[in-house]
Design an enzyme around this catalytic site. Structure first.
Site, PDB file in Angstrom:
ATOM      1  N   GLU A  82       0.849  -1.185   0.000  1.00  0.00           N
ATOM      2  CA  GLU A  82       0.000   0.000   0.000  1.00  0.00           C
ATOM      3  C   GLU A  82       0.890   1.242   0.000  1.00  0.00           C
ATOM      4  OE1 GLU A  82      -2.461   2.534  -0.464  1.00  0.00           O
ATOM      5  OE2 GLU A  82      -3.560   0.661  -0.033  1.00  0.00           O
ATOM      6  N   ASP A 144      -8.353   1.469  -7.199  1.00  0.00           N
ATOM      7  CA  ASP A 144      -8.771   2.752  -7.763  1.00  0.00           C
ATOM      8  C   ASP A 144      -9.332   2.506  -9.170  1.00  0.00           C
ATOM      9  OD1 ASP A 144      -8.950   5.358  -8.852  1.00  0.00           O
ATOM     10  OD2 ASP A 144      -7.322   6.042  -7.563  1.00  0.00           O
ATOM     11  N   THR A 215     -14.011  -5.026   3.811  1.00  0.00           N
ATOM     12  CA  THR A 215     -13.202  -3.859   4.129  1.00  0.00           C
ATOM     13  C   THR A 215     -14.117  -2.724   4.585  1.00  0.00           C
ATOM     14  OG1 THR A 215     -13.295  -2.851   1.928  1.00  0.00           O
ATOM     15  CG2 THR A 215     -11.600  -4.526   2.285  1.00  0.00           C
ATOM     16  N   ARG A 216     -13.529  -1.732   5.220  1.00  0.00           N
ATOM     17  CA  ARG A 216     -14.302  -0.564   5.635  1.00  0.00           C
ATOM     18  C   ARG A 216     -14.885   0.137   4.411  1.00  0.00           C
ATOM     19  NH1 ARG A 216     -11.103   3.906   8.941  1.00  0.00           N
ATOM     20  NH2 ARG A 216      -9.990   3.894   6.957  1.00  0.00           N
ATOM     21  N   GLU A 218     -15.728  -1.245   1.610  1.00  0.00           N
ATOM     22  CA  GLU A 218     -16.832  -2.063   1.114  1.00  0.00           C
ATOM     23  C   GLU A 218     -18.101  -1.811   1.914  1.00  0.00           C
ATOM     24  OE1 GLU A 218     -18.002  -6.803   0.809  1.00  0.00           O
ATOM     25  OE2 GLU A 218     -15.899  -6.202   0.798  1.00  0.00           O
TER      26      GLU A 218
END
Length: 238
Positions: A82, A144, A215-216, A218
């Site tokens: 990341e 992205d 995920t947050r 999502e």
């Protein structure tokens, strides 16, 4: 990888708090993936455990999925990449346990195995240092979408990266792609059609894989009315 790689996107967003900056300063150096000057990365000596399998997560965002998976699967080694430092600091907080409450200790939370290595940069820089057929799963979760047509070549699922992902997956390994942008889903299938060496193995693209950890991003998307799309690909037989 002879040509210079261009990275598109932010490296840092809003200010990082002092406690998370300490994690970047103290915890990250202990578990950061370091590239050898000569030869390839030795996966069997990379972690503080002897992993039965090794997973890669490309663009782990806030790190919720990676941190939870690493805790549930202590005998699996995880490499997370990341470039966004705020996301790296968030993952470190999850690994440290301070995402729930403040704490002085800046190491891994006590009930965690040392099975995560973080690459705080573009994963493409790591590709040349990885041997063939090393990953059992590769996750590309909510990348992205680069929605503008003139930016389409910036999308991670493309004809430059697919050969590397194919090379790095073990014969029965899985490439898992999730998105809530229909255009990116269509793009992914088109790129797979061009590349021809992956096959989709899940029938219901709206059903998450078994034991899925959202995920947050999502969860926020679902609350906003966006429907997740999940693709599970495996390598076609040679």
């Amino acid at each position: 990888m002879g040509e210079m790689l261009r990275f598109f996107g932010r490296r840092k967003g809003k200010g990082i708090g002092s406690s998370r900056q300490l994690l970047l300063d103290e915890l990250l150096p202990k578990i950061q993936l370091k590239l050898p000057t000569r030869g390839l990365i030795k996966l069997d000596k990379l972690f503080g455990v002897h992993p039965k399998e090794v997973y890669l997560e490309v663009g782990f965002g806030g790190g919720e999925h990676l941190a939870a998976m690493a805790k549930i699967c202590p005998d699996v080694g995880f490499i997370g990449a990341e470039p966004f430092l705020n996301g790296v600091s968030s993952l470190l907080a999850h690994l440290n346990g301070s995402h729930r409450f403040p704490k002085e200790d800046k190491g891994l939370e006590p009930d965690r195995k040392d099975n995560v290595r973080i690459w705080p940069d573009d994963i493409r820089l790591v590709f040349p240092k990885l041997p063939d057929k090393v990953f059992d799963k590769i996750f590309v979760l909510y990348p992205d979408p680069w929605p503008k047509a003139r930016h389409a070549e910036r999308r991670f699922i493309n004809q430059q990266n697919l050969p590397e992902l194919y090379r790095l997956l073990r014969p029965k390994g899985q490439l898992i792609v999730a998105t809530d942008v229909q255009g990116y889903a269509d793009w992914t299938l088109e790129q797979m059609k061009i590349f021809k060496k992956f096959k989709r193995i899940n029938k219901d693209i709206h059903a998450p894989p078994s034991d899925w950890i959202p995920t947050r991003y999502e969860q926020k998307g679902i609350q906003a009315g966006r429907q997740p799309i999940y693709f599970i690909f495996s390598k076609k037989s040679a």
